[in-house]
Write a protein that holds these residues in place. Sequence first.
Motif, mmCIF file in Angstrom:
data_model
loop_
_atom_site.group_PDB
_atom_site.id
_atom_site.type_symbol
_atom_site.label_atom_id
_atom_site.label_comp_id
_atom_site.label_asym_id
_atom_site.label_seq_id
_atom_site.Cartn_x
_atom_site.Cartn_y
_atom_site.Cartn_z
ATOM 1 N N TRP A 63 0.785 -1.035 0.310
ATOM 2 C CA TRP A 63 -0.033 0.096 0.081
ATOM 3 C C TRP A 63 1.213 1.184 -0.153
ATOM 4 O O TRP A 63 0.456 2.197 -0.077
ATOM 5 N N LEU A 74 -1.938 7.803 4.758
ATOM 6 C CA LEU A 74 -1.361 8.787 4.356
ATOM 7 C C LEU A 74 -0.605 9.290 5.453
ATOM 8 O O LEU A 74 0.084 10.394 5.353
ATOM 9 N N ALA A 107 1.484 4.140 -2.875
ATOM 10 C CA ALA A 107 1.211 5.492 -2.621
ATOM 11 C C ALA A 107 2.090 6.418 -2.925
ATOM 12 O O ALA A 107 1.775 7.636 -3.040
ATOM 13 N N GLN A 147 -5.970 2.551 4.834
ATOM 14 C CA GLN A 147 -6.670 3.644 4.684
ATOM 15 C C GLN A 147 -6.772 4.627 5.359
ATOM 16 O O GLN A 147 -6.802 5.955 5.324
#
Length: 498
Positions: free
Chosen positions: A130, A480, A134, A463
Amino acid sequence: MLDYSLRDWKARAAALTLRGKAFIDGQFVDALSGETFDDINPATGAVLTAVAACDTQDVDRAVAAGRRAFEAGHWSRMAPGDRKAVLLKLADLIRSNLEEMALLDSLDMGKTITDAVTVDAPGSAHFFQWYAEAIDKIYDEVAPTGPGDLALVRRVPLGVVGAVTPWNFPLDMATWKAAAALAAGNSVVLKPAEQSPLSALRLAELAAEAGVPDGVFNVVPGYGHTAGKALGLHMDVDCLAFTGSTAIGKMFMQYSGQSNLKQVWPETGGKSPNIVFADCDNLDAAADMAAFGIFFNQGEVCSANSRLYVERSIKAEFMAKLIQRAEAMQPGDPLDPASRMGAIVDEKQTQGILGFIEHGKNSANLVTGGNRVLVGGKGCFVQPTIFDDVTQDNALARDEIFGPVLSVIAFDSEDDAVRMANDSIYGLAASVWTDNLSCACRVADRLRVGTVSVNTVDALSAQTPFGGMKQSGFGRDLSLHSLDKYTALKTTWIKYQA
């Protein structure tokens, strides 16, 4: 999907090669002192291997290796797409070695092999993938300025990131820190918990195989009061990410002030409430998840739903369902795929849990469990335990037990439930069970925690950020947002002729 229940896990465990040396600057090395400590299987008491007992000297050379690598730029200035390719390869290598990684965690800290091979190890691969995906999709900024001025705002890696991780999810917690820090371009010096260093050492080896340059990812096993403290006080560590107890998190904050004012991101203790309202139509699902929320991973979860608040009118019915589920979750051999619970991480933690249970026997109503048990005549095993009629001021309801011990308290109104749920020094997570959308939203708004799970428990994903409020700390893993910990905002202001 593979049927892991058919594996002969004991035979596979016996065939493992265990790595006990530190991993510094791309190599496995002994501690400079030559000292080691025994890594013990809590399910059997057997010594798995001797592990390098790193101290200040070893942390110094790991940080120096990380700094050299950072300044050389082979990783820190690598194009994001190229870092992405390396981390994607690492994710694939974890999947290729999934059963080995799962066995290392199961042997090290007692979790069931079923959980390790279906949750923890695949999760590690997923999180590396992930963050890899990203990192080349995050854009920098251009600030609004007048004619003749161009202000560029970029996210840049900090440098050397120290990470101190706990023993309850050894591989996953190492991944939560390292995946984001590495994706952002930092060097990492990881100090895994002394109870569970094996998967972190293997992870570093896989990272090197994937193409992470020497010195970028280092692992220094050792004790908290030596290697951990040395990382916290190090003058050349730019950031310290920590998951563990609140007391130790506070110490790392002090170490920062005593040294170079490094950023410290603590994710610390929890005493998460689980609130079940009478208008919850599916009490079976609520009971299933209430049991999961406290007994998964033997209750050794910082966000474990260890306080259960049940509306009084349904309490008797709900307790009957919950007790039935607890009694079906007795601990067993972690390497037996049929086991629902494994071993407690070590004797010290086992004795701490038993101390809370003895206190509870004299201050509340023990309705199931409450005993230490042996499996095959050995091991650190504690039954799933439920106390009813717990008072709000009881240590059972206030202190983090970090074991399979649930405290149950009745409530009569929404205000009552919220007041008691918030009456804690912690604020990591909470769960709410109701079929009334307005009630769910109202209560979620009022709970002072980092994550509220509605009609489930302990919801998380790559997420969404994971972390807490109050004395659960302010660090955030996942999403993030966690990249904020490992980067600095840098402005470059250019004047030009308009």
